[in-house]
Scaffold this active site. Structure first.
Site, PDB file in Angstrom:
ATOM      1  N   ASP A 112       0.835  -1.203   0.000  1.00  0.00           N
ATOM      2  CA  ASP A 112       0.000   0.000   0.000  1.00  0.00           C
ATOM      3  C   ASP A 112       0.878   1.265   0.000  1.00  0.00           C
ATOM      4  OD1 ASP A 112      -2.239   1.640   0.119  1.00  0.00           O
ATOM      5  OD2 ASP A 112      -2.426   1.510   2.302  1.00  0.00           O
ATOM      6  N   GLN A 223      -2.903  -5.270   6.140  1.00  0.00           N
ATOM      7  CA  GLN A 223      -2.681  -4.213   7.139  1.00  0.00           C
ATOM      8  C   GLN A 223      -3.553  -4.523   8.348  1.00  0.00           C
ATOM      9  OE1 GLN A 223      -3.703  -1.284   4.169  1.00  0.00           O
ATOM     10  NE2 GLN A 223      -1.755  -0.210   4.418  1.00  0.00           N
ATOM     11  N   ASP A 255      -0.634   9.075  10.255  1.00  0.00           N
ATOM     12  CA  ASP A 255      -1.455   8.515   9.188  1.00  0.00           C
ATOM     13  C   ASP A 255      -2.754   7.928   9.741  1.00  0.00           C
ATOM     14  OD1 ASP A 255      -1.732   7.378   6.427  1.00  0.00           O
ATOM     15  OD2 ASP A 255      -1.711   5.507   7.563  1.00  0.00           O
ATOM     16  N   GLU A 297      -3.348  13.284   9.534  1.00  0.00           N
ATOM     17  CA  GLU A 297      -4.028  12.963   8.281  1.00  0.00           C
ATOM     18  C   GLU A 297      -5.477  12.639   8.632  1.00  0.00           C
ATOM     19  OE1 GLU A 297      -4.733  10.030   4.630  1.00  0.00           O
ATOM     20  OE2 GLU A 297      -4.264   9.294   6.622  1.00  0.00           O
ATOM     21  N   ASP A 365      -2.618  10.382  -2.769  1.00  0.00           N
ATOM     22  CA  ASP A 365      -3.914   9.714  -2.692  1.00  0.00           C
ATOM     23  C   ASP A 365      -4.904  10.287  -3.715  1.00  0.00           C
ATOM     24  OD1 ASP A 365      -3.533   7.695  -0.849  1.00  0.00           O
ATOM     25  OD2 ASP A 365      -3.843   9.011   0.869  1.00  0.00           O
TER      26      ASP A 365
HETATM   27  C1  GLC Z   1      -3.533   6.957   4.433  1.00  0.00           C
HETATM   28  C2  GLC Z   1      -2.591   7.028   3.238  1.00  0.00           C
HETATM   29  C3  GLC Z   1      -3.045   6.072   2.181  1.00  0.00           C
HETATM   30  C4  GLC Z   1      -3.076   4.686   2.775  1.00  0.00           C
HETATM   31  C5  GLC Z   1      -3.889   4.639   4.090  1.00  0.00           C
HETATM   32  C6  GLC Z   1      -3.678   3.370   4.836  1.00  0.00           C
HETATM   33  O1  GLC Z   1      -4.808   7.345   4.116  1.00  0.00           O
HETATM   34  O2  GLC Z   1      -2.520   8.351   2.769  1.00  0.00           O
HETATM   35  O3  GLC Z   1      -2.207   6.130   1.065  1.00  0.00           O
HETATM   36  O4  GLC Z   1      -3.651   3.809   1.853  1.00  0.00           O
HETATM   37  O5  GLC Z   1      -3.517   5.675   4.965  1.00  0.00           O
HETATM   38  O6  GLC Z   1      -2.497   3.405   5.585  1.00  0.00           O
END
Ligand code: GLC
Length: 606
Positions: A112, A223, A255, A297, A365
């Site tokens: 990812d 994940q 994140d 984020e 993204d």
């Molecule tokens: C955040 C990142 C994205 C990723 C997600 C999972 O949103 O910007 O690219 O897929 O986290 O970690």
């Protein structure tokens, strides 16, 4: 008394109170505080000196000279050592803040984009070593560039040591994750948890054969969501975070932070305990590494944002992504209507002074079309129809569209979809058939950047945009990358194009020169300070946005015509003599002013 001890003294009560509220466990709190102290001891003298300096200037990241860029190390310069050699290029562009996409140890090829982390303390060999990272942070500091790195808080890779042990049945590490022996509890969760990747990774749970249990996997199945109910998880993750700061990371991008607290019966997003955790992290950083700051984020509805900043007395994140302005800018460009953007900017501008944003147009993204539905309805806009218009428009499927993008995670049930593509391709450069199309596309791209660099906050470019890099469709041929359309805008930086930036007849020149000029004018004008008061004015023309920036008695009027035809703006309050800082043209404003197609102005009173 060490600096740590004297700083911590100030926060001790609050820290203990919040921690006990979460975990009610004195022994683990004591262990955490011990480790915090050790982290402070391990911090280098050079970074401690920077801490002292920034404690005296805590608003350092709000200066009008700030300009960020975000890039992938490997796509831009192969590895960390290669990146060191490219620092002069970043300096030439005026960069003061560099966000490198994830570079900690990750599985290959499925990771990812690096957001599946295998080891929070080690650089992935693909990029170099920890020593290389240390060398890079040192060189960046010398160049006056602050390094921003991601800290992926919500999950680890399924190949992380903790997950491997959990998979082997070790109960201690199983408790690092959310695992369930059958699907009963996951089913309850699914009733209230929305999906992040409904098309590419549907559902929030994955069955693990080794463990014979279900694991919570909000993002991709590889994940694994961390269990923050477990104080050990919080401790280990906090230490990993502080360790990065000790390596010279000045901005931690936390994140997917809204997702970290999972509670049955809730959406498992923006839970109040997330804010408690953010506040605890902020206190730790203020005590151990106060020169580093937190960027959250938070890609959430606008009304969810404010709590992530905390209060002026008990702040949380220093910076958040300005997702909603980004989305509204693209929406205004497509619809040639600034009403929603203006409303959204009013909301942002009304936030207290400690709330600062990172502004951007594109990042790694997609663009998720989360506009304020109440605002839309007030203007008679149907939210779903407008969203469909936007993603179809930017996909190039709407009649008259100049954009070339791709859909991302189209959901046939909700009809939701997001958009991928580079700024240049979305603005019409890829589709341009003739000089006239190209001129208009360039104008759009510059208008969007000028607007993004005028709203409140720290502007950030996406690497490649400064040379108008187009979509790279070749990812469709790569079986490891083709299922994720975000890869269309994650391509190798085109160094071959860079030389064109100095040739006046080229596209690259027109974009590069003007972006650089925007940055230089910003740096020279105190009205661009992050503490400036910013307001929108009514122009009696829904195609023209007017922003007024005021700082220490100085005023700047920023105007943007989002329409392809000339437009007038009615502005009786500013009648007088002005100069447009951008073109050095003099204007006598009598009640109003005319703007050319897609023109922007930064007017200073003469
Ligand atoms: C955040 C990142 C994205 C990723 C997600 C999972 O949103 O910007 O690219 O897929 O986290 O970690």
């Amino acid at each position: 008394m060490s600096n740590f001890a004297s700083r911590f003294e100030k926060y001790k009560n609050e820290f203990e109170w919040l921690y006990m509220e979460l975990y009610n466990n004195r022994a683990s709190l004591d262990k955490l505080i011990d480790e915090m102290e050790t982290m402070y001891t391990k911090r280098s003298e050079e970074l401690k000196a920077l801490d002292t300096l920034r404690e005296q200037n805590p608003n350092w990241y709000k200066g009008s000279d700030m300009l960020g860029i975000t890039l992938y190390t490997d796509l831009f310069a192969d590895d960390l050592n290669g990146l060191i050699e490219k620092i002069p290029y970043l300096k030439e562009l005026g960069i003061k803040y560099l966000h490198l996409m994830p570079l900690l140890k990750m599985p290959h090829p499925q990771n990812d984009g690096g957001y599946a982390v295998e080891d929070f303390g080690t650089v992935d060999p693909k990029f170099g070593t920890n020593e290389d990272l240390l060398k890079l942070t040192e060189k960046l500091r010398e160049a006056g560039i602050s390094l921003c790195l991601d800290f992926v808080m919500n999950h680890t890779a399924s190949s992380h040591e903790w997950a491997v042990k959990a998979r082997q049945g070790d109960p201690y590490y199983m408790n690092y994750y959310h695992t369930f022996e059958d699907y009963n509890i996951p089913r309850w969760y699914e009733q209230t948890m929305p999906q992040v990747f409904p098309a590419t990774a549907p559902g929030n749970f994955t069955y693990c054969d080794d463990m014979q249990r279900w694991v919570m996997t909000t993002f991709y199945p590889f994940q694994w969501d961390l269990n923050y109910w477990n104080p050990e998880v919080f401790r280990e993750m906090s230490m990993a975070m502080l360790n990065l700061c000790n390596m010279g990371v000045e901005v931690l991008r936390i994140d997917a932070v809204p997702y970290i607290w999972k509670e049955l019966g809730t959406s498992c997003r923006n839970h109040p305990k997330v804010h408690t955790i953010v506040r605890l992290v902020r206190i730790m950083m203020d005590c151990i590494c106060p020169s580093s700051i937190i960027k959250g984020e938070v890609v959430m509805a606008p009304h969810e944002l404010a709590p992530y900043f905390g209060t002026p007395e008990q702040p949380g994140c220093h910076l958040l992504y300005n997702v909603s302005s980004m989305v509204n800018l693209w929406s205004s460009l497509a619809s040639q209507d600034v009403r929603l953007l203006k409303e959204q900017l009013n909301t942002i501008n009304a936030l207290p002074k400690h709330c600062s944003f990172v502004n951007y147009l594109r990042c790694h993204d997609d663009i998720g079309w989360g506009l304020d539905e109440a605002d839309e309805r007030r203007f008679g806009i149907d939210p779903l129809q407008h969203k469909i218009f936007l993603y179809r428009f930017y996909e190039g499927k709407f009649p008259g569209s100049y954009a070339r993008g791709m859909l991302y995670n189209y959901d046939p049930v909700t009809l939701d979809a997001r958009t991928c593509g580079t700024c240049a391709s979305l603005c019409g450069i890829e589709a341009a058939q003739n000089d006239n199309d190209l001129e208009l596309a360039i104008k759009r791209m510059l208008l969007m950047h000028a607007a993004m660099m005028s709203i409140k906050g720290l502007p950030m470019l996406n690497s490649g945009d400064e040379i108008a890099q187009l979509n790279d469709w070749s990812f469709l041929e790569d079986p490891d990358r083709r299922d994720d359309s975000r890869n269309i805008h994650r391509s190798k930086f085109d160094w071959g194009m860079v030389r064109f930036k100095d040739r006046s007849y080229t596209l690259q020149y027109k974009i590069w020169k003007n972006l650089k000029k925007l940055k230089e004018l910003r740096s020279a004008n105190p009205c661009f300070n992050g503490e400036a008061d910013v307001t929108t004015w009514d122009t009696r023309n829904d195609r023209v946005l007017a922003l007024i920036r005021e700082f220490e008695g100085k005023k700047l009027i920023c105007l943007f015509n989002f329409h392809y035809e000339p437009q007038g703006a009615y502005l009786p309050l500013i009648s007088g003599n002005y100069e447009d800082a951008f073109t050095n043209t003099a204007y006598q404003v009598e009640n109003g002013i005319m703007l050319k197609p897609y023109q922007y102005m930064w007017l200073i009173e003469k």
